[in-house]
Design a protein around this motif. Structure first.
Motif, PDB file in Angstrom:
ATOM      1  N   ARG A 159      -5.340  -6.270   6.573  1.00  0.00           N
ATOM      2  CA  ARG A 159      -6.522  -7.053   6.488  1.00  0.00           C
ATOM      3  C   ARG A 159      -6.744  -7.988   7.881  1.00  0.00           C
ATOM      4  NH1 ARG A 159      -8.957  -9.035   2.055  1.00  0.00           N
ATOM      5  NH2 ARG A 159      -8.734  -6.875   1.622  1.00  0.00           N
ATOM      6  N   HIS A 179      -1.568 -11.238   2.093  1.00  0.00           N
ATOM      7  CA  HIS A 179      -2.856 -10.927   1.826  1.00  0.00           C
ATOM      8  C   HIS A 179      -2.481  -9.795   0.754  1.00  0.00           C
ATOM      9  CE1 HIS A 179      -5.126 -12.059   5.384  1.00  0.00           C
ATOM     10  NE2 HIS A 179      -5.736 -12.486   4.534  1.00  0.00           N
ATOM     11  N   ILE A 181      -3.414  -6.724  -0.141  1.00  0.00           N
ATOM     12  CA  ILE A 181      -3.023  -5.684   0.250  1.00  0.00           C
ATOM     13  C   ILE A 181      -1.914  -5.202   0.909  1.00  0.00           C
ATOM     14  CG2 ILE A 181      -4.505  -5.794   2.733  1.00  0.00           C
ATOM     15  CD1 ILE A 181      -5.408  -2.912   2.234  1.00  0.00           C
ATOM     16  N   PRO A 198      -7.701   1.510   2.668  1.00  0.00           N
ATOM     17  CA  PRO A 198      -8.619   0.588   2.376  1.00  0.00           C
ATOM     18  C   PRO A 198     -10.071   0.773   1.705  1.00  0.00           C
ATOM     19  CG  PRO A 198      -7.779   0.586   4.719  1.00  0.00           C
ATOM     20  CD  PRO A 198      -7.221   1.907   3.943  1.00  0.00           C
ATOM     21  N   ALA A 199     -10.389   2.257   1.890  1.00  0.00           N
ATOM     22  CA  ALA A 199     -11.610   2.655   1.326  1.00  0.00           C
ATOM     23  C   ALA A 199     -11.425   2.456  -0.264  1.00  0.00           C
ATOM     24  CB  ALA A 199     -12.021   3.938   1.663  1.00  0.00           C
ATOM     25  N   GLU A 200     -10.212   2.961  -0.877  1.00  0.00           N
ATOM     26  CA  GLU A 200     -10.021   2.965  -1.964  1.00  0.00           C
ATOM     27  C   GLU A 200      -9.771   1.522  -2.694  1.00  0.00           C
ATOM     28  OE1 GLU A 200      -6.175   4.321  -4.991  1.00  0.00           O
ATOM     29  OE2 GLU A 200      -6.470   5.147  -3.005  1.00  0.00           O
ATOM     30  N   GLU A 201      -9.273   0.529  -1.884  1.00  0.00           N
ATOM     31  CA  GLU A 201      -9.095  -0.658  -2.219  1.00  0.00           C
ATOM     32  C   GLU A 201     -10.426  -1.243  -2.494  1.00  0.00           C
ATOM     33  OE1 GLU A 201      -7.373  -5.001  -0.926  1.00  0.00           O
ATOM     34  OE2 GLU A 201      -8.363  -3.601   0.652  1.00  0.00           O
ATOM     35  N   GLN A 202     -11.531  -1.072  -1.615  1.00  0.00           N
ATOM     36  CA  GLN A 202     -12.798  -1.455  -1.515  1.00  0.00           C
ATOM     37  C   GLN A 202     -13.486  -1.097  -2.811  1.00  0.00           C
ATOM     38  OE1 GLN A 202     -14.264  -3.871   0.266  1.00  0.00           O
ATOM     39  NE2 GLN A 202     -16.138  -3.799  -0.967  1.00  0.00           N
ATOM     40  N   ARG A 203     -13.510   0.180  -3.089  1.00  0.00           N
ATOM     41  CA  ARG A 203     -13.882   0.697  -4.284  1.00  0.00           C
ATOM     42  C   ARG A 203     -13.532   0.053  -5.550  1.00  0.00           C
ATOM     43  NH1 ARG A 203     -13.234   5.742  -1.314  1.00  0.00           N
ATOM     44  NH2 ARG A 203     -11.179   6.294  -2.561  1.00  0.00           N
ATOM     45  N   GLU A 204     -12.202  -0.179  -5.484  1.00  0.00           N
ATOM     46  CA  GLU A 204     -11.711  -0.910  -6.682  1.00  0.00           C
ATOM     47  C   GLU A 204     -12.104  -2.439  -6.839  1.00  0.00           C
ATOM     48  OE1 GLU A 204      -9.437  -2.007 -10.029  1.00  0.00           O
ATOM     49  OE2 GLU A 204      -9.843   0.123  -9.006  1.00  0.00           O
ATOM     50  N   ILE A 205     -12.233  -3.041  -5.594  1.00  0.00           N
ATOM     51  CA  ILE A 205     -12.956  -4.323  -5.801  1.00  0.00           C
ATOM     52  C   ILE A 205     -14.353  -4.337  -6.253  1.00  0.00           C
ATOM     53  CG2 ILE A 205     -13.832  -6.333  -4.250  1.00  0.00           C
ATOM     54  CD1 ILE A 205     -11.617  -5.692  -2.484  1.00  0.00           C
ATOM     55  N   GLU A 206     -15.146  -3.276  -5.809  1.00  0.00           N
ATOM     56  CA  GLU A 206     -16.498  -3.060  -6.233  1.00  0.00           C
ATOM     57  C   GLU A 206     -16.541  -2.705  -7.617  1.00  0.00           C
ATOM     58  OE1 GLU A 206     -18.097  -0.077  -3.751  1.00  0.00           O
ATOM     59  OE2 GLU A 206     -18.208  -1.400  -2.013  1.00  0.00           O
TER      60      GLU A 206
END
Length: 229
Positions: A159, A179, A181, A198-206
């Motif tokens: 991050r 952070h 992550i 990071p893309a997987e984390e962003q999908r989880e946040i969304e």
């Protein structure tokens, strides 16, 4: 030494040196400076320094630890016989492993004669080849993380790009915690897993945001919603 151990050490310093001030970010700085050393050696160093003066600094602790480690090496008289089957790099690693074992106190004190594998009467005293092999194998093992303890600072933060050993930052200010992550990456590394995508984390946040929005929308349709408002 990890962050929790740095805090424990500072509590020890405060007990030994009551007049010494400890600030909010002191554990962060001490944790970074003393990261290569273990808590046991650091505590012994604190006692040694505190016997001479009313305040203790990280530089003095490091100096004391290095002197103790050098003394252990000198008393152990480590001797590496060499192995024809090893490459130059492997041999250098074995020598470093032997010295590290001596500095850590994992080799007993012994005379030069004993280190060379002979007693005072000239007869073999220690199976030095076997000892070397055991120490070499032990030193080449990956360090084991204690159960329930994860060194978050051993990883780079995806991050804020904080390097290993450094604290996470936000808006150019040091954070007391890491952070999420980075914590996840440290936990995955301890379990032998790759870092978080990071893309997987962003999908989880969304996904979580969408789920929260769905729950909020569902609440507004409840018969008792208007009564509650």
């Amino acid at each position: 030494m990890n962050q929790d151990e740095a805090i424990m050490l500072l509590e020890y310093v405060s007990a030994a040196c009551p007049a010494q001030k400890v600030g909010e970010f002191t554990p962060d700085v001490w944790g970074e400076l003393l990261a290569p050393y273990n808590l046991t050696d650091a505590r012994a160093a604190v006692l040694a320094v505190a016997r001479r003066q009313p305040f203790v600094s990280p530089a003095e602790i490091i100096t004391e630890i290095k002197e103790r480690r050098e003394e252990r090496i000198a008393l152990a008289n480590p001797v590496y016989e060499g192995d024809p089957a090893e490459t130059g790099i492997e041999s250098a690693r074995s020598v470093r492993a032997l010295l590290r074992a001596a500095a850590d106190g994992r080799l007993p004190k012994r005379t030069i004669t004993a280190a060379l594998g002979k007693g005072s009467d000239g007869t073999p005293e220690l199976p030095s080849g076997r000892v070397r092999a055991i120490l070499g194998a032990a030193a080449k093992e990956a360090p084991k993380t204690r159960e329930g303890v994860v060194n978050v600072r051993a990883t780079t933060c995806q991050r804020c790009n904080a390097a290993p050993g450094a604290s996470c930052t936000t808006r150019s200010r040091r954070m007391a915690d890491a952070h999420p992550i980075r914590l996840a990456d440290a936990q995955r590394a301890a379990a032998g897993l790759p870092p978080v995508d990071p893309a997987e984390e962003q999908r989880e946040i969304e996904r979580r945001i969408a789920a929260s929005a769905a729950r909020a929308a569902a609440d507004t349709t409840r018969p008792d919603y208007k009564d509650a408002t």
